[in-house]
Design an enzyme around this catalytic site. Structure first.
Site, PDB file in Angstrom:
ATOM      1  N   GLU A  44       0.870  -1.170   0.000  1.00  0.00           N
ATOM      2  CA  GLU A  44       0.000   0.000   0.000  1.00  0.00           C
ATOM      3  C   GLU A  44       0.912   1.226   0.000  1.00  0.00           C
ATOM      4  O   GLU A  44       1.805   1.334   0.859  1.00  0.00           O
ATOM      5  CB  GLU A  44      -0.884   0.003   1.252  1.00  0.00           C
ATOM      6  N   ARG A 271       5.304 -12.980   9.430  1.00  0.00           N
ATOM      7  CA  ARG A 271       5.966 -11.727   9.102  1.00  0.00           C
ATOM      8  C   ARG A 271       7.307 -11.640   9.829  1.00  0.00           C
ATOM      9  O   ARG A 271       7.515 -12.295  10.837  1.00  0.00           O
ATOM     10  CB  ARG A 271       5.080 -10.520   9.415  1.00  0.00           C
ATOM     11  N   LYS A 281       4.350   0.782   9.557  1.00  0.00           N
ATOM     12  CA  LYS A 281       4.485   2.029   8.812  1.00  0.00           C
ATOM     13  C   LYS A 281       3.912   3.199   9.590  1.00  0.00           C
ATOM     14  O   LYS A 281       4.409   4.307   9.504  1.00  0.00           O
ATOM     15  CB  LYS A 281       3.800   1.897   7.450  1.00  0.00           C
TER      16      LYS A 281
HETATM   17  P1  ATP Z   1       2.885  -2.354   8.075  1.00  0.00           P
HETATM   18  O1  ATP Z   1       2.316  -3.340   9.043  1.00  0.00           O
HETATM   19  O2  ATP Z   1       4.311  -2.056   8.260  1.00  0.00           O
HETATM   20  O3  ATP Z   1       2.061  -1.121   7.927  1.00  0.00           O
HETATM   21  P2  ATP Z   1       1.572  -3.518   5.883  1.00  0.00           P
HETATM   22  O4  ATP Z   1       1.362  -4.967   5.938  1.00  0.00           O
HETATM   23  O5  ATP Z   1       0.401  -2.694   6.187  1.00  0.00           O
HETATM   24  O6  ATP Z   1       2.841  -3.131   6.704  1.00  0.00           O
HETATM   25  P3  ATP Z   1       1.656  -3.383   3.065  1.00  0.00           P
HETATM   26  O7  ATP Z   1       2.089  -2.262   2.215  1.00  0.00           O
HETATM   27  O8  ATP Z   1       0.241  -3.785   3.038  1.00  0.00           O
HETATM   28  O9  ATP Z   1       2.130  -3.042   4.505  1.00  0.00           O
HETATM   29  O10 ATP Z   1       2.573  -4.647   2.783  1.00  0.00           O
HETATM   30  C1  ATP Z   1       2.919  -5.117   1.514  1.00  0.00           C
HETATM   31  C2  ATP Z   1       3.308  -6.556   1.610  1.00  0.00           C
HETATM   32  O11 ATP Z   1       4.412  -6.708   2.488  1.00  0.00           O
HETATM   33  C3  ATP Z   1       2.191  -7.387   2.167  1.00  0.00           C
HETATM   34  O12 ATP Z   1       2.057  -8.552   1.387  1.00  0.00           O
HETATM   35  C4  ATP Z   1       2.611  -7.706   3.568  1.00  0.00           C
HETATM   36  O13 ATP Z   1       2.123  -8.952   3.973  1.00  0.00           O
HETATM   37  C5  ATP Z   1       4.130  -7.699   3.449  1.00  0.00           C
HETATM   38  N1  ATP Z   1       4.732  -7.344   4.726  1.00  0.00           N
HETATM   39  C6  ATP Z   1       4.503  -6.241   5.463  1.00  0.00           C
HETATM   40  N2  ATP Z   1       5.195  -6.268   6.621  1.00  0.00           N
HETATM   41  C7  ATP Z   1       5.906  -7.429   6.603  1.00  0.00           C
HETATM   42  C8  ATP Z   1       6.817  -8.049   7.510  1.00  0.00           C
HETATM   43  N3  ATP Z   1       7.145  -7.480   8.675  1.00  0.00           N
HETATM   44  N4  ATP Z   1       7.343  -9.236   7.151  1.00  0.00           N
HETATM   45  C9  ATP Z   1       7.034  -9.807   5.981  1.00  0.00           C
HETATM   46  N5  ATP Z   1       6.184  -9.284   5.092  1.00  0.00           N
HETATM   47  C10 ATP Z   1       5.619  -8.110   5.384  1.00  0.00           C
HETATM   48 MG    MG Z   2      -1.252  -3.934   4.816  1.00  0.00          MG
END
Ligand code: ATP
Ligand code: MG
Length: 570
Positions: A44, A271, A281
């Site tokens: 995102e 994760r 984020k």
């Molecule tokens: P955050 O929790 O940091 O806001 P998010 O999951 O909301 O991260 P996205 O932009 O939706 O952020 O993530 C993009 C991709 O990265 C998704 O497929 C998510 O599952 C993966 N991702 C995010 N954080 C991690 C992590 N700590 N380890 C592995 N994959 C991750």
């Molecule tokens: Mg997300």
């Protein structure tokens, strides 16, 4: 969460298949999807990517490479309130920098807004979606708890015609934000809370970074995600564990909308969590907005941009991702494993140079005044191709202040009154005396040398315990050096129930050293150049550098100082 703490060494390169590879190979054996493997990385664009995303990038693009497949970059841009093109740009830069190339052009969930709207109309026509006029709070309350059924909305049984008319009105901007939503009509007593009539669309009168003001209703992430995978022909949709409970909902949508048998297969993995690091984020944005760091690419940030600026290499991050592998259960990885990977790669590629961070003058009193000789030093003992360079040496030098003690203990193998050390690549010197300034601080160390002890060529090569790095005072260049320490002092800064993660910020995470002295071979360094300052650590040239004053970021210390410090305090 358990800290696995285990450090896998590079010998472990040959590993067995992880559970995702096993699933993919089974699908391939069964001839699923005509043997295609197509993954996607779906960020995102509401912040910069962090090391957790790097794991997901390495996994998705890595799987595609491994099975001669494809990997899409898709921006999941369903929330105009938090998304921005600055983030889109940074994400593309970071993915490329890590060494990956997505298939075709990047995709955007917003490209599917039209199709998603049509599918929502189709759900309404099938009696599977309805417009709810209740405020969000009422809807949340009625959802109930997993052990007890929720309450059905009083608007749940509107006619198809009324729903169609209201939903169109929502799309045309006839209603206020928050006044109505479109919900799926599934099951208010499902034990899976996500199946209790989830919201599909909300009204948001916000400009979108790509669709502008075309839409005033936006699909929820859950309604967009599975269909986006479907539309792009994704075969294996890899996501983190928290989406496991959303999977039945994604399947439900596709089952209502799609007739063919093809379905993206969602596989969940744990994760990445790193000790001493926050990785949401939202929290990273808070650090940036409150000025607690100098932007998203502050070298202390766990963002890819921050790590790049700090001097981490793409290979070191990819190796790290490989080493931690993929797990099905949440765990915490020790951040020193990441630092180990960085050190390991820099050891192979970083030229060695001499830099004195906290200089004190050393004068060789019996060395001729007007002479400068060149000593030859190896650029990288790890790299036979790296060659050597000539470094000037003369009567007046700088050495590191803490390489000298006025009254050293026996075990101090550096310099002190009456003691001898080798100056790297040059001569053995003996300290005869020293001078101090008004505050009692050592201001000059006076030594003598023996011309026959020249490194390599001299006729006398007595053994001395210590070798010091140095720079020639007359030709030395000035530099600024920024030393970084962990941004947080707690192993799990975001994991405390009653305490804010900001309470654990390390007040000494940045130390700026001015007046450092570096060897003249560094006269034309460029931002991003990486070096090992011998005996000190790995450093990377910062974009803040100016022609007269290079700025170096310490990427990582030579040894794992942190575990030593921890031992001392425990
Ligand atoms: P955050 O929790 O940091 O806001 P998010 O999951 O909301 O991260 P996205 O932009 O939706 O952020 O993530 C993009 C991709 O990265 C998704 O497929 C998510 O599952 C993966 N991702 C995010 N954080 C991690 C992590 N700590 N380890 C592995 N994959 C991750
Ligand atoms: Mg997300």
């Amino acid at each position: 969460m358990e800290n696995t703490g285990e450090i896998l060494l590079p010998e472990d390169e040959k590993r067995s298949l992880n559970f995702i590879e096993s699933i993919i190979e089974e699908d391939l054996r069964n001839g699923k999807n005509e043997g295609r493997v197509h993954t996607r990385f779906p960020p995102e664009p509401n912040g910069y990517l962090h090391i957790g995303h790097a794991k997901s990038i390495c996994l998705n693009f890595g799987i595609a490479q491994q099975y001669a497949g494809k990997c899409n970059l898709r921006f999941d841009d369903t929330n105009p309130e938090t998304e921005d093109t600055e983030y889109v740009e940074s994400i593309m830069e970071d993915v490329r920098w890590l060494g990956f190339q997505w298939d075709k052009e990047p995709y955007y969930a917003s490209d599917y807004f039209g199709q998603l709207y049509e599918w929502a109309v189709m759900l309404i026509k099938k009696g599977l979606a309805y417009v709810d006029d209740q405020p969000q709070e009422a809807i949340s309350q009625q959802r109930g708890v997993p052990t007890r059924p929720g309450t059905e909305s009083p608007f749940r049984n509107r006619t198809v015609e009324e729903n169609l008319r209201l939903f169109e009105g929502m799309k045309n901007g006839e209603y206020e934000e928050g006044s109505r939503v479109l919900r799926a009509k599934i099951d208010m007593s499902s034990p899976n809370m996500h199946m209790r009539d989830p919201i599909l669309y909300r009204i948001l009168k916000k400009e979108h970074h790509r669709t502008g003001n075309k839409w005033v209703i936006y699909p929820m992430y859950d309604y967009a995600h599975g269909q986006s995978d479907y539309l792009e022909g994704i075969t294996h949709s890899l996501c983190t564990l928290e989406f496991e409970v959303h999977r039945p909902l994604y399947d439900w949508f596709l089952d209502q909308i799609i007739e063919s048998d093809y379905r993206p297969r969602q596989i969940e993995f744990a994760r990445l969590n790193l000790s001493y690091t926050v990785m949401s984020k939202r929290k990273l944005l808070q650090l940036v907005q409150q000025g607690l760091v100098n932007g998203w690419d502050d070298p202390r940030m766990p963002t890819i941009a921050g790590m790049r600026r700090r001097g981490y290499t793409p290979a070191s991050i990819r190796n790290f991702a490989d080493r931690i592998g993929v797990a099905k259960r949440d765990n915490v990885i020790d951040v020193s494993l990441l630092e180990f990977s960085v050190r390991e790669d820099l050891n192979k590629i970083a030229p060695r140079v001499m830099a004195v961070l906290d200089p004190v003058e050393l004068v060789i009193t019996n060395y001729p005044e007007a002479v400068t000789e060149m000593v030859s030093l190896e650029n990288n003992p790890e790299d036979p191709e790296a060659g050597s360079r000539e470094v000037p040496f003369s009567r007046r030098l700088y050495i590191e202040r803490d390489d000298f003690m006025t009254d050293p203990p026996a075990k101090f193998f550096r310099l002190g009154p009456g003691r001898e050390v080798r100056l790297k690549g040059a001569y053995i010197v003996k300290c005869e005396s020293y001078e101090t300034d008004a505050d009692g601080r050592v201001s000059r160390i006076l030594c003598t040398y023996d011309a026959d002890t020249r490194s390599g060529t001299g006729t006398k090569q007595p053994k001395v315990k210590g070798t010091l790095h140095w720079v020639d005072a007359a030709s030395a260049l000035d530099a600024e050096v920024r030393l970084y320490d962990r941004l947080f002092m707690d192993e799990d800064p975001a994991g405390h129930k009653d305490r804010d993660f900001l309470e654990f910020l390390n007040p000494d995470s940045l130390k700026v050293l001015k007046g450092c002295k570096i060897e003249p071979s560094l006269s034309s360094v460029m931002p991003g150049d990486k070096f090992q300052f011998q005996r000190v650590g790995y450093f990377c040239v910062d974009p803040d550098s100016t022609p007269g004053l290079p700025v170096f970021n310490r990427t990582v210390a030579l040894k794992d100082e942190w575990s030593k410090i921890k031992e001392k305090h425990s």
